[in-house]
Write a protein that holds these residues in place. Structure first.
Motif, mmCIF file in Angstrom:
data_model
loop_
_atom_site.group_PDB
_atom_site.id
_atom_site.type_symbol
_atom_site.label_atom_id
_atom_site.label_comp_id
_atom_site.label_asym_id
_atom_site.label_seq_id
_atom_site.Cartn_x
_atom_site.Cartn_y
_atom_site.Cartn_z
ATOM 1 N N LYS A 137 -9.836 6.875 -2.972
ATOM 2 C CA LYS A 137 -10.926 6.179 -2.294
ATOM 3 C C LYS A 137 -10.442 4.830 -1.760
ATOM 4 O O LYS A 137 -10.732 4.470 -0.603
ATOM 5 C CB LYS A 137 -12.082 5.989 -3.275
ATOM 6 C CG LYS A 137 -13.241 5.110 -2.779
ATOM 7 C CD LYS A 137 -14.301 4.992 -3.871
ATOM 8 C CE LYS A 137 -15.288 3.873 -3.592
ATOM 9 N NZ LYS A 137 -16.168 4.197 -2.461
ATOM 10 N N GLU A 138 -9.683 4.114 -2.579
ATOM 11 C CA GLU A 138 -9.147 2.822 -2.152
ATOM 12 C C GLU A 138 -8.222 2.979 -0.956
ATOM 13 O O GLU A 138 -8.250 2.164 -0.022
ATOM 14 C CB GLU A 138 -8.393 2.156 -3.306
ATOM 15 C CG GLU A 138 -9.292 1.678 -4.437
ATOM 16 C CD GLU A 138 -8.502 1.158 -5.630
ATOM 17 O OE1 GLU A 138 -7.261 1.035 -5.508
ATOM 18 O OE2 GLU A 138 -9.124 0.884 -6.685
ATOM 19 N N LEU A 139 -7.399 4.041 -0.978
ATOM 20 C CA LEU A 139 -6.495 4.293 0.144
ATOM 21 C C LEU A 139 -7.272 4.571 1.429
ATOM 22 O O LEU A 139 -6.964 4.024 2.490
ATOM 23 C CB LEU A 139 -5.580 5.480 -0.168
ATOM 24 C CG LEU A 139 -4.391 5.215 -1.092
ATOM 25 C CD1 LEU A 139 -3.705 6.527 -1.434
ATOM 26 C CD2 LEU A 139 -3.405 4.265 -0.432
ATOM 27 N N LEU A 140 -8.289 5.429 1.321
ATOM 28 C CA LEU A 140 -9.067 5.786 2.504
ATOM 29 C C LEU A 140 -9.837 4.588 3.064
ATOM 30 O O LEU A 140 -10.079 4.506 4.267
ATOM 31 C CB LEU A 140 -10.039 6.923 2.175
ATOM 32 C CG LEU A 140 -9.418 8.308 1.971
ATOM 33 C CD1 LEU A 140 -10.480 9.313 1.546
ATOM 34 C CD2 LEU A 140 -8.722 8.783 3.242
ATOM 35 N N LYS A 179 -6.012 1.680 6.763
ATOM 36 C CA LYS A 179 -4.676 2.007 7.238
ATOM 37 C C LYS A 179 -4.575 3.521 7.383
ATOM 38 O O LYS A 179 -5.294 4.273 6.734
ATOM 39 C CB LYS A 179 -3.614 1.495 6.260
ATOM 40 C CG LYS A 179 -3.588 -0.028 6.151
ATOM 41 C CD LYS A 179 -2.466 -0.502 5.246
ATOM 42 C CE LYS A 179 -2.447 -2.031 5.181
ATOM 43 N NZ LYS A 179 -1.347 -2.532 4.311
ATOM 44 N N LYS A 180 -3.679 3.957 8.258
ATOM 45 C CA LYS A 180 -3.512 5.389 8.480
ATOM 46 C C LYS A 180 -2.979 6.040 7.211
ATOM 47 O O LYS A 180 -1.921 5.670 6.699
ATOM 48 C CB LYS A 180 -2.546 5.636 9.638
ATOM 49 C CG LYS A 180 -2.436 7.104 10.029
ATOM 50 C CD LYS A 180 -1.516 7.287 11.213
ATOM 51 C CE LYS A 180 -1.408 8.761 11.579
ATOM 52 N NZ LYS A 180 -0.487 8.973 12.744
ATOM 53 N N VAL A 181 -3.722 7.002 6.680
ATOM 54 C CA VAL A 181 -3.370 7.630 5.409
ATOM 55 C C VAL A 181 -3.319 9.142 5.596
ATOM 56 O O VAL A 181 -4.240 9.738 6.151
ATOM 57 C CB VAL A 181 -4.401 7.281 4.310
ATOM 58 C CG1 VAL A 181 -4.059 8.008 3.021
ATOM 59 C CG2 VAL A 181 -4.446 5.781 4.077
ATOM 60 N N THR A 202 0.839 -1.202 0.000
ATOM 61 C CA THR A 202 0.000 0.000 0.000
ATOM 62 C C THR A 202 0.870 1.248 0.000
ATOM 63 O O THR A 202 1.927 1.294 0.640
ATOM 64 C CB THR A 202 -0.920 0.006 1.241
ATOM 65 O OG1 THR A 202 -1.714 -1.177 1.232
ATOM 66 C CG2 THR A 202 -1.839 1.216 1.228
ATOM 67 N N TYR A 203 0.434 2.245 -0.714
ATOM 68 C CA TYR A 203 1.148 3.502 -0.945
ATOM 69 C C TYR A 203 1.708 4.100 0.346
ATOM 70 O O TYR A 203 0.973 4.416 1.276
ATOM 71 C CB TYR A 203 0.172 4.474 -1.593
ATOM 72 C CG TYR A 203 0.696 5.846 -1.920
ATOM 73 C CD1 TYR A 203 1.430 6.070 -3.069
ATOM 74 C CD2 TYR A 203 0.423 6.925 -1.084
ATOM 75 C CE1 TYR A 203 1.880 7.340 -3.394
ATOM 76 C CE2 TYR A 203 0.871 8.200 -1.392
ATOM 77 C CZ TYR A 203 1.602 8.395 -2.552
ATOM 78 O OH TYR A 203 2.043 9.650 -2.857
ATOM 79 N N LYS A 204 3.050 4.261 0.366
ATOM 80 C CA LYS A 204 3.736 4.906 1.488
ATOM 81 C C LYS A 204 4.840 5.769 0.895
ATOM 82 O O LYS A 204 5.968 5.327 0.721
ATOM 83 C CB LYS A 204 4.307 3.868 2.452
ATOM 84 C CG LYS A 204 3.257 3.028 3.151
ATOM 85 C CD LYS A 204 3.886 1.979 4.054
ATOM 86 C CE LYS A 204 2.822 1.144 4.752
ATOM 87 N NZ LYS A 204 3.413 0.075 5.582
#
Length: 291
Positions: free
Chosen positions: A228-231, A235-237, A67-69
């Motif tokens: 939307k997928e991230l939210l 996970k903390k975004v 996931t994007y970090k």
């Protein structure tokens, strides 16, 4: 002057097929020696296009399924740039940003000196009505301040708001990159990192960044689906209030209405914004891009 000087650009991408080739070609022409590009689960053909471009340019592709970090990923890319491509300077780029010299020198010629961290000013490009993004001639010279509350209400166009600068770093001694690559903590430049905000940090004036955040409705919608997928990943975004608002609007089925109301700029609006020195016209920007 540095001997065997190497300028490397790092880019984190996800579904950027409409702009990534132009980004690579433009910056290679401007003196970038090589690229370290991380693909984070693209599904639109971006990854396959990178493989094709790899045959023509010096590109290291890193496939990342996590996931994007952003901070973690960009620090990893800077390390690869140092160890595998022997970078003296690393430009921390995004696919929608173009780093253009303000003088007759190219990027590499402007950066042929020793240093630790350079902070570069960044401007939003607007999307003009009935024009493809790469034909835009106007950027936000003097931005409008919108409070967090106003952003959540959707008052005004977020394209006109102030945006943070970006960094060019010497990877030798780099300790940390803040999310968005707006600040860098370096063993030889600790003071700037801990300054409040960005306004007190001196800018490197030989280069400017022109940012094309929204390029079409299709790209805008795809971006908001990713957000939307991230939210919803639980996970903390870290995400700006305008993106959270756009995800809400998307869920309500009103994203296209938002696009034509607050994203696209009509000529009469452009002329008003030019009159009040908010927008500035620069025909040389589009001429610098390789499309």
């Amino acid at each position: 002057m540095l001997n065997n000087f190497r300028l490397i650009m790092t880019i984190l991408v996800k579904n950027e097929i409409d702009i990534i080739e132009s980004n690579i070609r433009t910056h290679a022409k401007l003196g970038v020696d090589g690229f370290v590009i991380m693909d984070n689960n693209s599904t639109d053909g971006t990854r396959e296009l990178l493989s094709q471009l790899q045959k023509e340019f010096n590109i290291i592709i890193v496939d990342e399924k996590e996931t994007y970090k952003q901070s973690k990923f960009m620090l990893k890319l800077a390390k690869i740039a140092k160890e595998r491509l022997k970078a003296n300077w690393v430009i921390n780029n995004d696919a929608d940003e173009f780093w253009l010299p303000k003088n007759s020198k190219n990027l590499k010629e402007n950066l042929n000196f020793n240093g630790s961290v350079l902070t570069v000013h960044r401007y939003n490009m607007i999307l003009e009505e009935k024009k493809p993004f790469f034909q835009s001639e106007y950027f936000v010279k003097n931005p409008i301040f919108y409070s967090k509350e106003n952003q959540l209400k959707g008052e005004g166009s977020i394209i006109l708001t102030k945006i943070a600068p970006k960094t060019i770093v010497n990877p030798k001694g780099l300790l940390y990159l803040r999310g968005g690559n707006h600040k860098a903590l370096h063993i030889k430049n600790i003071r700037d990192y801990f300054k409040s905000g960005y306004d007190k940090i001196r800018r490197f004036k030989n280069i400017e960044i022109f940012h094309f955040p929204i390029r079409s409705y299709k790209q805008f919608e795809k971006n908001i689906k990713n957000r939307k997928e991230l939210l919803e990943s639980k996970k903390k975004v870290s995400m700006g209030p305008h993106y959270r608002r756009w995800v809400k609007i998307y869920n309500e089925g009103k994203l296209e209405e938002e696009f034509y109301k607050n994203i696209i700029f009509k000529q009469r609006d452009i002329q008003t914004l030019v009159k009040y020195n908010i927008l500035q016209r620069d025909k040389t920007i589009q001429k610098s891009l390789i499309i």
